[in-house]
Design a protein around this motif. Structure first.
Motif, PDB file in Angstrom:
ATOM      1  N   THR A  17      -0.790  -0.984   8.710  1.00  0.00           N
ATOM      2  CA  THR A  17       0.414  -0.295   8.219  1.00  0.00           C
ATOM      3  C   THR A  17       1.647  -1.184   8.350  1.00  0.00           C
ATOM      4  N   ALA A  18       1.789  -1.848   9.500  1.00  0.00           N
ATOM      5  CA  ALA A  18       2.942  -2.734   9.721  1.00  0.00           C
ATOM      6  C   ALA A  18       2.894  -3.918   8.761  1.00  0.00           C
ATOM      7  N   GLY A  19       1.699  -4.431   8.480  1.00  0.00           N
ATOM      8  CA  GLY A  19       1.562  -5.542   7.541  1.00  0.00           C
ATOM      9  C   GLY A  19       1.973  -5.150   6.134  1.00  0.00           C
ATOM     10  N   ILE A  20       1.608  -3.925   5.741  1.00  0.00           N
ATOM     11  CA  ILE A  20       1.986  -3.422   4.409  1.00  0.00           C
ATOM     12  C   ILE A  20       3.515  -3.291   4.315  1.00  0.00           C
ATOM     13  N   VAL A  21       4.128  -2.780   5.396  1.00  0.00           N
ATOM     14  CA  VAL A  21       5.598  -2.663   5.419  1.00  0.00           C
ATOM     15  C   VAL A  21       6.241  -4.043   5.343  1.00  0.00           C
ATOM     16  N   PHE A 248      12.123   8.156  -2.324  1.00  0.00           N
ATOM     17  CA  PHE A 248      10.764   8.394  -1.839  1.00  0.00           C
ATOM     18  C   PHE A 248      10.762   8.789  -0.364  1.00  0.00           C
ATOM     19  N   LYS A 249      11.763   8.309   0.391  1.00  0.00           N
ATOM     20  CA  LYS A 249      11.862   8.682   1.813  1.00  0.00           C
ATOM     21  C   LYS A 249      12.049  10.180   1.985  1.00  0.00           C
ATOM     22  N   ILE A 255       4.268   6.743   3.843  1.00  0.00           N
ATOM     23  CA  ILE A 255       4.033   5.557   3.013  1.00  0.00           C
ATOM     24  C   ILE A 255       5.352   4.804   2.890  1.00  0.00           C
ATOM     25  N   PRO A 256       5.380   3.487   3.194  1.00  0.00           N
ATOM     26  CA  PRO A 256       6.638   2.723   3.139  1.00  0.00           C
ATOM     27  C   PRO A 256       7.264   2.757   1.748  1.00  0.00           C
ATOM     28  N   LEU A 259       7.451  -0.558  -0.221  1.00  0.00           N
ATOM     29  CA  LEU A 259       6.196  -0.955  -0.874  1.00  0.00           C
ATOM     30  C   LEU A 259       5.992  -0.167  -2.161  1.00  0.00           C
ATOM     31  N   VAL A 260       6.294   1.137  -2.124  1.00  0.00           N
ATOM     32  CA  VAL A 260       6.164   1.975  -3.321  1.00  0.00           C
ATOM     33  C   VAL A 260       7.065   1.439  -4.432  1.00  0.00           C
ATOM     34  N   ALA A 261       8.305   1.109  -4.076  1.00  0.00           N
ATOM     35  CA  ALA A 261       9.257   0.591  -5.061  1.00  0.00           C
ATOM     36  C   ALA A 261       8.766  -0.731  -5.636  1.00  0.00           C
ATOM     37  N   LEU A 262       8.268  -1.606  -4.767  1.00  0.00           N
ATOM     38  CA  LEU A 262       7.768  -2.915  -5.209  1.00  0.00           C
ATOM     39  C   LEU A 262       6.616  -2.761  -6.192  1.00  0.00           C
ATOM     40  N   VAL A 263       5.640  -1.923  -5.830  1.00  0.00           N
ATOM     41  CA  VAL A 263       4.441  -1.748  -6.668  1.00  0.00           C
ATOM     42  C   VAL A 263       4.795  -1.058  -7.990  1.00  0.00           C
ATOM     43  N   VAL A 264       5.557   0.036  -7.919  1.00  0.00           N
ATOM     44  CA  VAL A 264       5.878   0.809  -9.121  1.00  0.00           C
ATOM     45  C   VAL A 264       6.695  -0.011 -10.120  1.00  0.00           C
TER      46      VAL A 264
END
Length: 620
Positions: A17-21, A248-249, A255-256, A259-264
């Motif tokens: 989880t920390a790595g994904i963040v 999203f928060k 879910i960070p 990351l959601v913003a980056l992927v979307v």
């Protein structure tokens, strides 16, 4: 090794989880630094793994952070400018500075200086952190609207005469190094000048244009021009990223949102085949060992930055140890400060050898790790391994991320890193110094000086100046108020003479604490242990404050944190003989009456004892 693998499942969840963040932040900090996204990713991989392995905080997640990146930007920009704008030529010197910073951290830990980091006063840290936010926020405006000074040819054209001067000066310096006397041999100079092409002049002009627009002042200077050349697509990408991060928060924090913003946003830009500007390419394969750090070492190119390397080392130490304190509070453990510095130094040194930017303990990533189940060093190591796997697996895809999306992420980082607690306190802090006709708060003055100088001049010197001002003001206050020794250490309490008649039956339920001197930035660390010293059986704490003549802003917030903790535990706190200056400070931020009601403040221990006898009746 048994302890390392005692919580494999929790550490795996925490580390992953920390790595994904960390992923979007690592890419963003790399781009922001000037060395590209790969530098941020390499830094995150090596620092996370090795700082966890050798550090002194079990749950700490380390990697590039906003403060470390802001100082690194200054180093990188300065060395690149000194090398004709060539990143390739400047890289060995840049990485040598980063390596030196890591080695200095190892040295600081080895000689036991970790415990002294707490002597950095709150206003200096507050001003510095707010300045970091300002720097990131302002410098990311240009990429978020798609304006790049090097590509604005009408802007670059203005620097052509200066570029020709720089090129000629370089020719003269080169000839002087070869022993050629220009006044005796103009032909050689002319021959070399004739070899200069329009492309050379354009490249030097672009370097000067980029330098002119660098930093906060540079960004502010070119902002009117940039606003006339807005790239609407880049602006929409950046704004959409910011909206998703904050929006999203509100839906979920599991879910960070970064990351959601980056992927979307990256998916939309790629799949819709939009004409956007991608980030610099991330090299595929394993990170390369940068042997040129050692083979091409040039003391002359590095020596001007030795003080900056020390600043990076100290900043990383402060950043990491503050995060360690947060981790301690969440896990009810105790970190080892000197070992943590050694671990951070090893991580930064290895990262530099492979082209990574320096970093430190990252508070948000550490909190995420703990909340996801991380308990041992393995969690931080797993975070580093995950980022390494991502590098090998999806580097080509990651190279397609829009630059404006990372600019949007960094803008939210800049907003988040500012110290709003310190800023909100500005109107309420006591005005204790007079400059001409103006009355100001010394704490606010220090914070503003550090903030302004850091934002618009130099981060390194700003902190030094802030420390000097804070030290001088502190010495003056202490000299004015008391010559008595400071003692707030949570040692075994010895009863004072007027406590001899205190009822024995109440001693388990009522805890008496004596403060015997000023509560200031140098004593807050020991004071913060007070809540842990109070036994679980205690329902009332009496704080005898007659010898606490002075309290600064750091001490004020330490007191607030302790009282908040005791309130959560359901413990009543009584003040005895609270003096004028500390009372005034606590009234300004509503510790009195929010945490300590007026009826819980007593002029004498005798009055307090009377209240105890009337209200703590079950054992009396």
């Amino acid at each position: 090794m048994k302890g390392l693998f005692s919580n494999i499942r929790g550490d795996a969840f925490g580390g992953i989880t920390a790595g994904i963040v960390a992923l979007p932040l690592a890419l963003a900090f790399g781009v922001s630094s000037g060395l590209g996204p790969s530098a941020g990713l390499y830094g995150a991989i090596f620092i996370s793994f090795f700082a966890a392995l050798f550090g002194g905080t079990n749950t700490q997640i380390s990697g590039p952070t906003a403060p470390m990146t802001a100082v690194s930007m200054v180093v990188i920009a300065g060395i690149i400018a000194a090398n004709d704008g060539s990143v390739e030529k400047a890289l060995p010197a840049i990485l040598t500075v980063f390596l030196l910073a890591g080695l200095l951290q190892i040295g600081l830990g080895a000689i036991g200086l970790g415990k002294y980091i707490r002597y950095i006063p709150y206003p200096v840290v507050s001003g510095f952190m707010t300045a970091i936010g300002v720097i990131i926020l302002i410098t990311q405006i240009l990429p978020s609207i798609g304006y790049y000074p090097k590509e604005d040819m009408s802007f670059v054209e203005k620097f052509k005469p200066q570029a020709e001067e720089v090129i000629l000066e370089n020719i003269l310096i080169e000839e002087a190094g070869e022993g050629i006397l220009v006044l005796e041999d103009f032909k050689e100079t002319i021959a070399r000048a004739e070899q200069i092409t329009e492309a050379d002049i354009l490249r030097e002009s672009q370097t000067l244009a980029a330098k002119e627009a660098s930093g906060v002042l540079g960004a502010v200077k070119v902002l009117p021009r940039a606003l006339k050349n807005i790239n609407i697509l880049e602006l929409i990408l950046a704004l959409s990223t910011i909206i998703i991060i904050y929006g999203f928060k509100r839906i979920t924090t599991k879910i960070p949102s970064t990351l959601v913003a980056l992927v979307v946003m990256s998916a939309i830009a790629i799949l819709a085949n939009l004409d956007y500007r991608p980030i610099p390419e991330i090299p595929q394969g394993l990170p390369e060992f940068k042997a040129e750090i050692f083979t091409g070492f040039n003391l002359g190119s590095v020596s001007p930055y030795i003080f900056t390397a020390l600043t990076l080392a100290l900043l990383g130490a402060i950043d990491s140890l503050l995060t360690s304190v947060v981790a301690d509070n969440m896990t009810k453990t105790k970190h080892k400060p000197n070992k943590e510095l050694i671990g951070q130094g090893i991580g930064n040194s290895i990262a530099a050898m492979f082209g990574g930017i320096p970093g430190a303990g990252a508070t948000i990533r550490t909190v995420v790790n703990i909340n996801s189940g991380g308990k041992t060093k393995l969690s931080g190591m797993i975070a580093g391994v995950l980022l390494f796997v991502i590098l090998l697996a999806v580097a080509p895809l990651a190279s397609k991320i829009p630059a404006a999306v990372l600019a949007g992420i960094l803008i939210t980082v800049g907003i988040g890193v500012m110290d709003y607690k310190g800023l909100r306190a500005i109107p309420s802090m006591p005005k204790d110094i007079k400059i001409g006709p103006l009355k100001l708060s010394s704490e606010v003055l220090i914070m503003l000086v550090v903030m302004v100088l850091s934002s618009f001049w130099d981060l390194v010197y700003a902190v030094g100046i802030g420390l000097v001002i804070a030290s001088l003001m502190f010495m003056k206050k202490i000299g004015d108020l008391t010559a008595e020794r400071s003692d707030v250490k949570p040692l075994k309490e010895e009863a004072w003479e007027d406590e001899a008649s205190f009822p024995t039956k109440l001693k388990e339920e009522v805890f008496i604490k004596h403060l015997k001197g000023p509560l200031f930035f140098g004593s807050t660390s020991d004071f913060q242990q007070l809540a842990q010293q109070i036994p679980d059986t205690a329902s009332v704490v009496i704080m005898r404050l007659g010898r606490m003549q002075y309290m600064d802003q750091s001490g004020l917030y330490a007191m607030e944190d302790m009282l908040q903790d005791l309130k959560v535990r359901g413990v009543d706190v009584l003040f005895v003989n609270l003096l004028k200056q500390p009372r005034y400070m606590m009234e300004r931020i509503d510790i009195i009456p929010d945490f300590i009601a007026e009826e819980h403040i007593f002029q004498s221990f005798k009055d307090c004892l009377k209240w105890i006898k009337e209200n703590v009746k079950d054992k009396y």
